[in-house]
Design a protein around this motif. Structure first.
Motif, PDB file in Angstrom:
ATOM      1  N   PRO A  65     -23.011 -27.942 -13.881  1.00 36.75           N
ATOM      2  CA  PRO A  65     -23.062 -26.536 -14.304  1.00 36.75           C
ATOM      3  C   PRO A  65     -24.262 -26.183 -15.185  1.00 36.75           C
ATOM      4  O   PRO A  65     -24.686 -25.031 -15.203  1.00 36.75           O
ATOM      5  CB  PRO A  65     -21.758 -26.327 -15.057  1.00 36.75           C
ATOM      6  CG  PRO A  65     -21.056 -27.628 -15.099  1.00 36.75           C
ATOM      7  CD  PRO A  65     -21.811 -28.619 -14.276  1.00 36.75           C
ATOM      8  N   LEU A  66     -24.822 -27.142 -15.878  1.00 41.05           N
ATOM      9  CA  LEU A  66     -25.963 -26.869 -16.750  1.00 41.05           C
ATOM     10  C   LEU A  66     -27.238 -27.581 -16.311  1.00 41.05           C
ATOM     11  O   LEU A  66     -28.249 -27.526 -17.015  1.00 41.05           O
ATOM     12  CB  LEU A  66     -25.620 -27.266 -18.192  1.00 41.05           C
ATOM     13  CG  LEU A  66     -24.419 -26.551 -18.801  1.00 41.05           C
ATOM     14  CD1 LEU A  66     -24.109 -27.104 -20.186  1.00 41.05           C
ATOM     15  CD2 LEU A  66     -24.641 -25.058 -18.869  1.00 41.05           C
ATOM     16  N   ASP A  67     -27.204 -28.242 -15.153  1.00 44.45           N
ATOM     17  CA  ASP A  67     -28.356 -29.033 -14.704  1.00 44.45           C
ATOM     18  C   ASP A  67     -29.526 -28.179 -14.242  1.00 44.45           C
ATOM     19  O   ASP A  67     -30.674 -28.462 -14.583  1.00 44.45           O
ATOM     20  CB  ASP A  67     -27.965 -29.970 -13.563  1.00 44.45           C
ATOM     21  CG  ASP A  67     -27.064 -31.094 -14.018  1.00 44.45           C
ATOM     22  OD1 ASP A  67     -26.946 -31.305 -15.242  1.00 44.45           O
ATOM     23  OD2 ASP A  67     -26.465 -31.747 -13.144  1.00 44.45           O
ATOM     24  N   VAL A  68     -29.262 -27.163 -13.435  1.00 43.26           N
ATOM     25  CA  VAL A  68     -30.321 -26.357 -12.837  1.00 43.26           C
ATOM     26  C   VAL A  68     -29.960 -24.881 -13.002  1.00 43.26           C
ATOM     27  O   VAL A  68     -28.984 -24.417 -12.412  1.00 43.26           O
ATOM     28  CB  VAL A  68     -30.492 -26.681 -11.330  1.00 43.26           C
ATOM     29  CG1 VAL A  68     -31.588 -25.828 -10.720  1.00 43.26           C
ATOM     30  CG2 VAL A  68     -30.768 -28.156 -11.115  1.00 43.26           C
ATOM     31  N   PRO A  69     -30.729 -24.143 -13.781  1.00 43.75           N
ATOM     32  CA  PRO A  69     -30.456 -22.702 -13.870  1.00 43.75           C
ATOM     33  C   PRO A  69     -30.859 -22.018 -12.564  1.00 43.75           C
ATOM     34  O   PRO A  69     -31.858 -22.385 -11.945  1.00 43.75           O
ATOM     35  CB  PRO A  69     -31.328 -22.239 -15.038  1.00 43.75           C
ATOM     36  CG  PRO A  69     -32.391 -23.265 -15.167  1.00 43.75           C
ATOM     37  CD  PRO A  69     -31.837 -24.553 -14.636  1.00 43.75           C
ATOM     38  N   TYR A  70     -30.070 -21.062 -12.139  1.00 44.88           N
ATOM     39  CA  TYR A  70     -30.375 -20.342 -10.906  1.00 44.88           C
ATOM     40  C   TYR A  70     -30.121 -18.850 -11.113  1.00 44.88           C
ATOM     41  O   TYR A  70     -29.326 -18.454 -11.968  1.00 44.88           O
ATOM     42  CB  TYR A  70     -29.573 -20.882  -9.724  1.00 44.88           C
ATOM     43  CG  TYR A  70     -28.081 -20.930  -9.942  1.00 44.88           C
ATOM     44  CD1 TYR A  70     -27.278 -19.821  -9.668  1.00 44.88           C
ATOM     45  CD2 TYR A  70     -27.465 -22.089 -10.412  1.00 44.88           C
ATOM     46  CE1 TYR A  70     -25.915 -19.860  -9.873  1.00 44.88           C
ATOM     47  CE2 TYR A  70     -26.101 -22.132 -10.617  1.00 44.88           C
ATOM     48  CZ  TYR A  70     -25.327 -21.018 -10.336  1.00 44.88           C
ATOM     49  OH  TYR A  70     -23.981 -21.069 -10.545  1.00 44.88           O
ATOM     50  N   GLU A  71     -30.828 -18.038 -10.326  1.00 47.36           N
ATOM     51  CA  GLU A  71     -30.726 -16.589 -10.464  1.00 47.36           C
ATOM     52  C   GLU A  71     -29.499 -16.021  -9.757  1.00 47.36           C
ATOM     53  O   GLU A  71     -28.875 -15.082 -10.236  1.00 47.36           O
ATOM     54  CB  GLU A  71     -31.984 -15.898  -9.915  1.00 47.36           C
ATOM     55  CG  GLU A  71     -33.156 -15.925 -10.863  1.00 47.36           C
ATOM     56  CD  GLU A  71     -33.840 -17.285 -10.977  1.00 47.36           C
ATOM     57  OE1 GLU A  71     -34.526 -17.504 -11.978  1.00 47.36           O
ATOM     58  OE2 GLU A  71     -33.707 -18.138 -10.080  1.00 47.36           O
ATOM     59  N   PHE A  72     -29.173 -16.541  -8.600  1.00 46.19           N
ATOM     60  CA  PHE A  72     -28.002 -16.053  -7.868  1.00 46.19           C
ATOM     61  C   PHE A  72     -27.399 -17.195  -7.067  1.00 46.19           C
ATOM     62  O   PHE A  72     -28.023 -18.237  -6.872  1.00 46.19           O
ATOM     63  CB  PHE A  72     -28.347 -14.862  -6.953  1.00 46.19           C
ATOM     64  CG  PHE A  72     -29.343 -15.169  -5.874  1.00 46.19           C
ATOM     65  CD1 PHE A  72     -28.934 -15.621  -4.628  1.00 46.19           C
ATOM     66  CD2 PHE A  72     -30.701 -14.985  -6.097  1.00 46.19           C
ATOM     67  CE1 PHE A  72     -29.853 -15.899  -3.632  1.00 46.19           C
ATOM     68  CE2 PHE A  72     -31.634 -15.252  -5.104  1.00 46.19           C
ATOM     69  CZ  PHE A  72     -31.206 -15.719  -3.865  1.00 46.19           C
ATOM     70  N   ALA A  73     -26.149 -16.968  -6.637  1.00 47.24           N
ATOM     71  CA  ALA A  73     -25.433 -17.974  -5.841  1.00 47.24           C
ATOM     72  C   ALA A  73     -24.852 -17.306  -4.606  1.00 47.24           C
ATOM     73  O   ALA A  73     -24.410 -16.164  -4.651  1.00 47.24           O
ATOM     74  CB  ALA A  73     -24.314 -18.603  -6.667  1.00 47.24           C
ATOM     75  N   ILE A  74     -24.875 -18.054  -3.518  1.00 49.39           N
ATOM     76  CA  ILE A  74     -24.216 -17.647  -2.285  1.00 49.39           C
ATOM     77  C   ILE A  74     -23.094 -18.659  -2.082  1.00 49.39           C
ATOM     78  O   ILE A  74     -23.350 -19.837  -1.859  1.00 49.39           O
ATOM     79  CB  ILE A  74     -25.188 -17.645  -1.090  1.00 49.39           C
ATOM     80  CG1 ILE A  74     -26.386 -16.744  -1.381  1.00 49.39           C
ATOM     81  CG2 ILE A  74     -24.464 -17.207   0.176  1.00 49.39           C
ATOM     82  CD1 ILE A  74     -27.486 -16.806  -0.338  1.00 49.39           C
ATOM     83  N   ARG A  75     -21.836 -18.186  -2.201  1.00 49.59           N
ATOM     84  CA  ARG A  75     -20.683 -19.077  -2.179  1.00 49.59           C
ATOM     85  C   ARG A  75     -19.808 -18.774  -0.960  1.00 49.59           C
ATOM     86  O   ARG A  75     -19.530 -17.612  -0.681  1.00 49.59           O
ATOM     87  CB  ARG A  75     -19.845 -18.899  -3.440  1.00 49.59           C
ATOM     88  CG  ARG A  75     -20.617 -19.122  -4.727  1.00 49.59           C
ATOM     89  CD  ARG A  75     -19.721 -18.883  -5.952  1.00 49.59           C
ATOM     90  NE  ARG A  75     -20.470 -18.815  -7.175  1.00 49.59           N
ATOM     91  CZ  ARG A  75     -20.937 -19.854  -7.855  1.00 49.59           C
ATOM     92  NH1 ARG A  75     -20.722 -21.076  -7.403  1.00 49.59           N
ATOM     93  NH2 ARG A  75     -21.619 -19.690  -8.967  1.00 49.59           N
ATOM     94  N   ALA A  76     -19.403 -19.817  -0.269  1.00 55.67           N
ATOM     95  CA  ALA A  76     -18.507 -19.657   0.870  1.00 55.67           C
ATOM     96  C   ALA A  76     -17.779 -20.971   1.116  1.00 55.67           C
ATOM     97  O   ALA A  76     -18.175 -22.021   0.607  1.00 55.67           O
ATOM     98  CB  ALA A  76     -19.291 -19.249   2.116  1.00 55.67           C
ATOM     99  N   THR A  77     -16.750 -20.888   1.925  1.00 59.06           N
ATOM    100  CA  THR A  77     -15.994 -22.090   2.276  1.00 59.06           C
ATOM    101  C   THR A  77     -16.809 -22.960   3.227  1.00 59.06           C
ATOM    102  O   THR A  77     -17.719 -22.467   3.901  1.00 59.06           O
ATOM    103  CB  THR A  77     -14.670 -21.715   2.969  1.00 59.06           C
ATOM    104  OG1 THR A  77     -14.976 -21.026   4.181  1.00 59.06           O
ATOM    105  CG2 THR A  77     -13.792 -20.862   2.070  1.00 59.06           C
ATOM    106  N   PRO A  78     -16.477 -24.227   3.302  1.00 61.04           N
ATOM    107  CA  PRO A  78     -17.164 -25.089   4.263  1.00 61.04           C
ATOM    108  C   PRO A  78     -17.068 -24.564   5.701  1.00 61.04           C
ATOM    109  O   PRO A  78     -18.026 -24.656   6.463  1.00 61.04           O
ATOM    110  CB  PRO A  78     -16.452 -26.437   4.117  1.00 61.04           C
ATOM    111  CG  PRO A  78     -15.946 -26.429   2.707  1.00 61.04           C
ATOM    112  CD  PRO A  78     -15.567 -24.998   2.438  1.00 61.04           C
TER     113      PRO A  78
END
Length: 135
Positions: A65-78
């Motif tokens: 959760p704190l390893d790589v900052p990112y601007e946005f996430a695209i989340r979906a099921t497998p």
């Protein structure tokens, strides 16, 4: 007895995705200002993709959760990501908007950055048809 695998091992997939993106003429034509880091989240596995001037410079597999900052996430099921990875995607798996309309995909974070780079992100998602699903 081993179960059949549906996707390449994570690092292998990440390298194939980076190569396909970096060699894609459309992304190179449109991506001059495509500089950000975003997360592809497939529940079982996630990838932080760092873009610099339209080129993938790093893909971090399963960042904490704190390893790589990112601007946005695209989340979906497998299952949704597997649909995107088909050579001819099934209905509602041909684009991020279609998948969000069925409420299986979520777009989180700084959506402005996503919208500013929408054509390149869309093209990268389309490349899953050739490199396969991330999970």
């Amino acid at each position: 007895m081993t179960a059949p695998t549906r996707a390449a091992p994570a690092r292998e997939w990440a390298d194939a995705f980076a190569a396909a993106s970096n060699e894609d003429p459309e992304i190179q034509a449109h991506g001059k200002y495509f500089t950000c880091t975003y997360l592809l989240d497939a529940t079982e596995r996630s990838y932080a993709i760092k873009m610099e001037s339209g080129r993938v410079t790093e893909v971090t597999v399963d960042p904490g959760p704190l390893d790589v900052p990112y601007e946005f996430a695209i989340r979906a099921t497998p299952e949704t990501w597997r649909g995107f990875g088909e050579p001819v995607p099934p209905p509602m798996h041909h684009g991020i908007w279609a998948a969000t309309f069925q409420r299986d995909m979520r777009l989180d974070g700084n959506i402005l950055v996503l919208m500013q780079n929408l054509r390149c992100v869309t093209r990268q998602i389309e490349l899953l048809r050739t490199v396969g699903s991330p999970v």
